[in-house]
Motif scaffolding. Structure first.
Motif, PDB file in Angstrom:
ATOM      1  N   LEU A 196      43.909  44.290  48.097  1.00  0.00           N
ATOM      2  CA  LEU A 196      44.860  44.821  49.103  1.00  0.00           C
ATOM      3  C   LEU A 196      44.854  44.866  50.392  1.00  0.00           C
ATOM      4  CD1 LEU A 196      45.795  48.069  46.859  1.00  0.00           C
ATOM      5  CD2 LEU A 196      46.871  46.192  46.821  1.00  0.00           C
ATOM      6  N   ARG A 197      43.459  44.501  50.908  1.00  0.00           N
ATOM      7  CA  ARG A 197      43.091  44.392  52.410  1.00  0.00           C
ATOM      8  C   ARG A 197      44.101  43.510  53.005  1.00  0.00           C
ATOM      9  NH1 ARG A 197      37.131  45.115  52.104  1.00  0.00           N
ATOM     10  NH2 ARG A 197      38.146  47.004  50.810  1.00  0.00           N
ATOM     11  N   SER A 198      44.744  42.396  52.594  1.00  0.00           N
ATOM     12  CA  SER A 198      45.475  41.490  53.290  1.00  0.00           C
ATOM     13  C   SER A 198      47.060  41.839  52.988  1.00  0.00           C
ATOM     14  CB  SER A 198      45.013  40.177  52.802  1.00  0.00           C
ATOM     15  OG  SER A 198      45.253  39.811  51.546  1.00  0.00           O
ATOM     16  N   ARG A 199      47.198  42.968  52.067  1.00  0.00           N
ATOM     17  CA  ARG A 199      48.661  43.164  51.950  1.00  0.00           C
ATOM     18  C   ARG A 199      49.300  44.255  52.983  1.00  0.00           C
ATOM     19  NH1 ARG A 199      45.999  39.374  48.816  1.00  0.00           N
ATOM     20  NH2 ARG A 199      47.559  38.268  47.594  1.00  0.00           N
ATOM     21  N   TYR A 231      52.892  48.749  48.998  1.00  0.00           N
ATOM     22  CA  TYR A 231      52.292  49.176  47.705  1.00  0.00           C
ATOM     23  C   TYR A 231      52.010  50.562  47.833  1.00  0.00           C
ATOM     24  CZ  TYR A 231      48.194  48.590  50.411  1.00  0.00           C
ATOM     25  OH  TYR A 231      47.134  48.553  51.129  1.00  0.00           O
ATOM     26  N   THR A 232      51.789  51.120  46.274  1.00  0.00           N
ATOM     27  CA  THR A 232      51.508  52.381  46.474  1.00  0.00           C
ATOM     28  C   THR A 232      50.054  52.687  45.527  1.00  0.00           C
ATOM     29  OG1 THR A 232      52.597  53.077  44.364  1.00  0.00           O
ATOM     30  CG2 THR A 232      53.566  53.826  46.499  1.00  0.00           C
ATOM     31  N   VAL A 233      49.105  53.595  45.890  1.00  0.00           N
ATOM     32  CA  VAL A 233      47.882  53.592  45.075  1.00  0.00           C
ATOM     33  C   VAL A 233      47.729  55.181  44.701  1.00  0.00           C
ATOM     34  CG1 VAL A 233      45.491  53.553  45.331  1.00  0.00           C
ATOM     35  CG2 VAL A 233      46.919  51.604  46.402  1.00  0.00           C
ATOM     36  N   SER A 234      47.247  55.048  43.439  1.00  0.00           N
ATOM     37  CA  SER A 234      46.788  56.509  42.868  1.00  0.00           C
ATOM     38  C   SER A 234      45.442  56.444  42.599  1.00  0.00           C
ATOM     39  CB  SER A 234      47.912  56.766  41.834  1.00  0.00           C
ATOM     40  OG  SER A 234      47.796  56.005  40.741  1.00  0.00           O
TER      41      SER A 234
END
Length: 306
Positions: free
Chosen positions: A60-63, A68-71
């Motif tokens: 995800l570092r480059s997005r 986006y969502t993270v749980s």
């Protein structure tokens, strides 16, 4: 792009659940989910002793963070342990770390800080209390109030509980102000225990439900090749039910796993389905199964075995 707005990529499989997955394959799996349009990701410190969070974070570092969502979850703290054996809790190829249960307010804060570091993020969208079954009193008295403070302060957007036990989830829904429930393995073709009380109660209280473990740890993928139910060998009567369902699906030229993956989506009380694909091949197959047409008559026949 596929219609996957209600699909979440779970983080256990690409962290080595049941079999080791190397970094390249894990990254390819997450990338395949992203390319398919999936923008919601669920992880936990428990998955691969932190490797799930680390691998997801690297991807995800480059997005763009807004896309986006993270749980992730609290309840287990990780500690370096050079003597940690491989395969603990069925995770293989994991870093040398030990897990320690901690549902205290201090433990919750440290867990979140550690998760943010592993993920390389500055915030989490949804924070869940993970498997508090044997620690419910501490989780209710200490972890939950801390999550409520975090939500009020805007540190996290949503809070909830992630469990395998419908009764535990129901208690948290009734006694607290959580806004999410992740229930694993209890709303599937083989096990509908969440259907009687949990799902209706969540609907009444406007609690968003995420359903995970829809293949019941393997048996609903292919009951002739995998007889694992709830992470242990399945009893004969469960195997026979799953095989009967597979034969019914075959009459309609539908794979059992297609019906299993789509099952929870039919209930309006369910907000999302968490999929357990860990590699690019598994992601592609899962997307294909989600896009398979399942006739209404087939659902009616399957209902007789549920």
């Amino acid at each position: 792009m596929n219609d996957v707005a209600d699909i979440v990529l779970g983080g256990a499989a690409y962290a080595g659940l049941f079999r080791a997955v190397d970094e390249e394959a894990a990254q390819a799996g997450i990338a395949a989910a992203w390319d398919a349009g999936i923008r919601a990701f669920d992880t936990a410190p428990h998955y691969g002793a932190g490797s799930s969070e680390e691998r997801l974070g690297r991807f995800l570092r480059s997005r763009p963070r807004s896309e986006y969502t993270v749980s992730t979850k609290v309840g287990r703290l990780l500690y370096a342990d050079p003597s940690a054996p491989d395969g603990v809790d069925d995770f293989y190829g994991a870093p040398k770390r030990a897990r320690r249960r901690d549902y205290s307010a201090v433990g919750v804060r440290r867990s979140l800080e550690d998760s943010l570091e592993r993920l390389g993020l500055d915030r989490i969208d949804l924070l869940l209390i993970h498997d508090p079954d044997d620690h419910q009193e501490q989780a209710l008295a200490e972890a939950l109030p801390e999550l409520e403070r975090m939500r009020a302060a805007g540190i996290v957007a949503g809070i909830g509980v992630g469990v395998n036990d419908a009764e535990v989830a129901l208690r948290f829904v009734r006694e607290t102000g959580i806004d999410h429930v992740l229930i694993a393995g209890r709303y599937t073709l083989l096990d509908r225990r969440a259907e009687a009380e949990l799902l209706p109660e969540c609907a009444r209280r406007d609690v968003r439900v995420l359903v995970a473990g829809v293949l019941n740890s393997g048996i609903l993928a292919d009951p002739w090749r995998s007889a694992t139910f709830d992470y242990r060998p399945a009893q004969r009567h469960i195997v026979e039910r799953a095989q009967a369902m597979a034969r019914i699906c075959a009459k309609y030229d539908v794979a059992l796993r297609a019906a299993a993956l789509q099952f929870a989506r039919r209930n309006p009380a369910v907000g999302a389905t968490v999929i357990g694909a860990g590699t690019a091949v598994e992601v592609a197959d899962t997307i294909a199964m989600l896009n398979t047409t399942v006739p209404e008559d087939l659902w009616h026949e399957l209902d007789r075995y549920s």
